[in-house]
Design a protein around this motif. Structure first.
Motif, short mmCIF file in Angstrom:
data_model
loop_
_atom_site.label_atom_id
_atom_site.label_comp_id
_atom_site.label_asym_id
_atom_site.label_seq_id
_atom_site.Cartn_x
_atom_site.Cartn_y
_atom_site.Cartn_z
N ASP A 1 -30.71 -27.42 162.01
CA ASP A 1 -29.95 -26.39 161.30
C ASP A 1 -30.85 -25.22 160.94
OD1 ASP A 1 -27.55 -27.85 161.31
OD2 ASP A 1 -28.16 -28.98 159.54
N PHE A 2 -32.04 -25.53 160.47
CA PHE A 2 -33.00 -24.48 160.09
C PHE A 2 -33.26 -23.54 161.27
CE2 PHE A 2 -37.22 -23.13 158.32
CZ PHE A 2 -36.76 -22.74 157.07
N ASN B 1 -41.45 -17.68 160.67
CA ASN B 1 -41.56 -18.37 161.96
C ASN B 1 -41.43 -17.49 163.18
OD1 ASN B 1 -38.64 -18.63 163.02
ND2 ASN B 1 -38.43 -19.33 160.93
N GLU B 2 -40.47 -16.58 163.23
CA GLU B 2 -40.24 -15.81 164.45
C GLU B 2 -41.46 -15.00 164.86
OE1 GLU B 2 -38.18 -14.39 167.75
OE2 GLU B 2 -37.46 -15.88 166.31
N THR B 3 -42.04 -14.28 163.92
CA THR B 3 -43.18 -13.41 164.27
C THR B 3 -44.41 -14.22 164.63
OG1 THR B 3 -43.66 -13.23 161.90
CG2 THR B 3 -42.35 -11.48 162.88
N MET C 1 -42.22 -22.95 162.16
CA MET C 1 -40.92 -23.30 161.59
C MET C 1 -41.03 -24.53 160.71
SD MET C 1 -37.25 -23.83 163.40
CE MET C 1 -37.14 -22.06 163.58
N THR C 2 -41.79 -25.53 161.16
CA THR C 2 -41.97 -26.73 160.35
C THR C 2 -42.74 -26.42 159.08
OG1 THR C 2 -41.99 -28.07 162.37
CG2 THR C 2 -42.80 -29.12 160.36
N VAL C 3 -43.74 -25.54 159.20
CA VAL C 3 -44.52 -25.16 158.02
C VAL C 3 -43.64 -24.49 156.98
CG1 VAL C 3 -46.36 -23.64 157.16
CG2 VAL C 3 -46.72 -24.98 159.26
N ILE C 4 -42.85 -23.49 157.38
CA ILE C 4 -42.03 -22.78 156.39
C ILE C 4 -40.92 -23.69 155.87
CG2 ILE C 4 -40.46 -21.70 158.06
CD1 ILE C 4 -41.77 -20.16 154.76
N ALA C 5 -40.39 -24.57 156.71
CA ALA C 5 -39.38 -25.52 156.24
C ALA C 5 -39.96 -26.44 155.17
CB ALA C 5 -38.85 -26.35 157.42
N ASN C 6 -41.18 -26.94 155.42
CA ASN C 6 -41.83 -27.81 154.42
C ASN C 6 -42.11 -27.06 153.13
OD1 ASN C 6 -41.77 -29.82 156.31
ND2 ASN C 6 -43.96 -29.78 156.77
N PHE D 1 -38.05 -14.87 154.24
CA PHE D 1 -39.10 -15.86 154.49
C PHE D 1 -38.80 -16.67 155.75
CE2 PHE D 1 -40.00 -16.10 149.64
CZ PHE D 1 -40.74 -14.93 149.73
N LEU D 2 -37.53 -16.97 155.96
CA LEU D 2 -37.13 -17.75 157.13
C LEU D 2 -37.53 -17.04 158.42
CD1 LEU D 2 -35.52 -20.10 158.45
CD2 LEU D 2 -33.49 -18.66 158.25
#
Length: 416
Positions: free
Chosen positions: A171-172, A254-256, A155-160, A249-250
């Motif tokens: 929120d993300f 991260n979920e998978t 999650m942090t990777v895709i947020a960055n 992308f969100l």
């Protein structure tokens, strides 16, 4: 499909029965054909004109939920308005639910964001994020592997990558939950639905503003790449295309990967022979990742829609019919996999697995998921030689027949 926790935890005996007795099975509950053999699934995935991706999450997606809300005369006006916005955005086919030639155009426009060079450049950042998360675990000596590592890492990777600041991470996470909560659930209350669409609206509002900002203030991030994407003779991405793409992308970012990291860790901590071999030869970690993603496919399957009368495996499929192609079943088909139920680190067992898709719709972010899983497992084994499960209790699973994974996994580390 059943949402019984034991069935969700281990659906594989049911898949085996389907492969043997009814490889193309009509499900009344899903109102869909269920396809369970590897050869049939692979054939469907390589025929996008005949088997459309337009309803890839089937009857259990946020989009399908929105359609039902709009058609229901009892739906509150605000919720109906939110559902209409979702349909307007998702109604523009985008990547995962787009067919050629639209899918080809979109994929070309954003492919640079997932180039080998871009993914390779992410490794130092992924290592730093993983290290910071493990530092907290080292201090405490115990953690819920899902909440404290497997979820925040990707999650942090895709947020960055998307330029989301740390102040918006909570929120993300809520937005990600909103998009995944309806997938494969089938039994949501009105209160849960209102919560989902409230968060979806927040997501759209936030990224609409961010897209407009990137037009005048570009940055070195994927969102800027998406906004600036141009190809000769191709129309730039429209706002709704970008918003839908970002929601894909969100979830995919991260979920998978969370479910994959957790599945690998559970395997290692319940198989002494396996964990000893991997500790002694960490070069096997990439193959371990491929085998676990095959055996525990984080996305158990997606839907396709027949664009004309056809057949699958000899079973007639009328035009307009939905088909659930069960990747997780094909990945354990003895007709395609040498040792379908076992982790095989020495041979070609799972090299052609279906967990990341096949053909036109092979997952764009697969290389990122592999990077995160490899680094996460490598660092975990290096830093915590005495890692073990905190109890013998069976971990709870997600309430979804599509997204397969554990809700939590409590682990402890005995100091050296």
């Amino acid at each position: 499909m059943s949402l019984d926790p034991d069935r969700l935890r281990c659906p594989y005996p049911v898949y085996e029965q389907l492969r043997q007795e009814a490889p193309v099975y009509w499900s009344e509950r899903l109102q869909s054909y269920v396809v369970s053999r590897y050869a049939d699934i692979a054939a469907i995935l390589t025929k996008p004109k005949l088997f459309s991706s337009i309803r890839q999450s089937g009857p259990s997606s946020v989009t399908a939920l929105a359609q039902r809300l709009i058609e229901d005369t009892d739906t509150p006006e605000l919720l109906k308005k939110q559902a209409a916005r979702r349909l307007d955005i998702s109604g523009k086919p985008t990547l995962i639910n787009a067919d050629p030639p639209i899918h080809v155009r979109q994929r070309k426009l954003v492919s640079q964001g997932f180039s080998p060079r871009r993914v390779a450049s992410m490794e130092p950042e992924v290592r730093q994020i993983a290290s910071d998360l493990f530092d907290k675990f080292e201090t405490r000596g115990s953690m819920d592997f899902v909440a404290d590592f497997a979820l925040p890492l990707p999650m942090t990777v895709i947020a960055n990558v998307l330029g989301v600041p740390p102040s918006r991470m909570a929120d993300f996470k809520r937005w990600s939950d909103a998009f995944t909560r309806g997938v494969g659930a089938l039994d949501l209350s009105i209160a849960q639905i209102q919560q989902i669409f409230g968060a979806v609206d927040e997501f759209y509002d936030y990224f609409t503003a961010q897209i407009e900002e990137r037009r005048t203030q570009p940055r070195d991030d994927l969102l800027t790449d998406i906004v600036a994407a141009r190809l000769d003779g191709e129309q730039p991405l429209l706002l709704n295309e970008m918003l839908h793409m970002l929601s894909v992308f969100l979830v995919g970012g991260n979920e998978t990967t969370t479910n994959l990291l957790t599945a690998i860790t559970l395997r290692l901590l319940t198989d002494n022979e396996l964990v000893t071999r991997i500790r002694n030869d960490t070069s096997l970690i990439p193959k371990l990742v491929e085998e676990v993603v095959r055996l525990e496919s984080p996305v158990q399957g997606l839907f396709r829609t027949a664009t004309e009368d056809t057949d699958v495996g000899g079973t007639p499929i009328p035009e307009g019919s939905m088909i659930w192609i069960v990747f997780a079943s094909g990945n354990r088909d003895p007709e395609a996999i040498t040792t379908p139920e076992d982790i095989e680190l020495d041979g070609p067992n799972g090299l052609n697995h279906l967990a990341f898709g096949k053909g036109e719709h092979v997952c764009m972010g697969a290389s990122v998921a592999r990077l995160e899983a490899r680094i996460g497992i490598e660092m975990m084994l290096e830093r915590f030689p005495n890692l073990r499960l905190a109890s013998d209790e069976v971990p709870p699973v997600h309430n979804s027949f599509i997204l397969h994974g554990l809700q939590r996994l409590d682990v402890v580390n005995t100091p050296r």
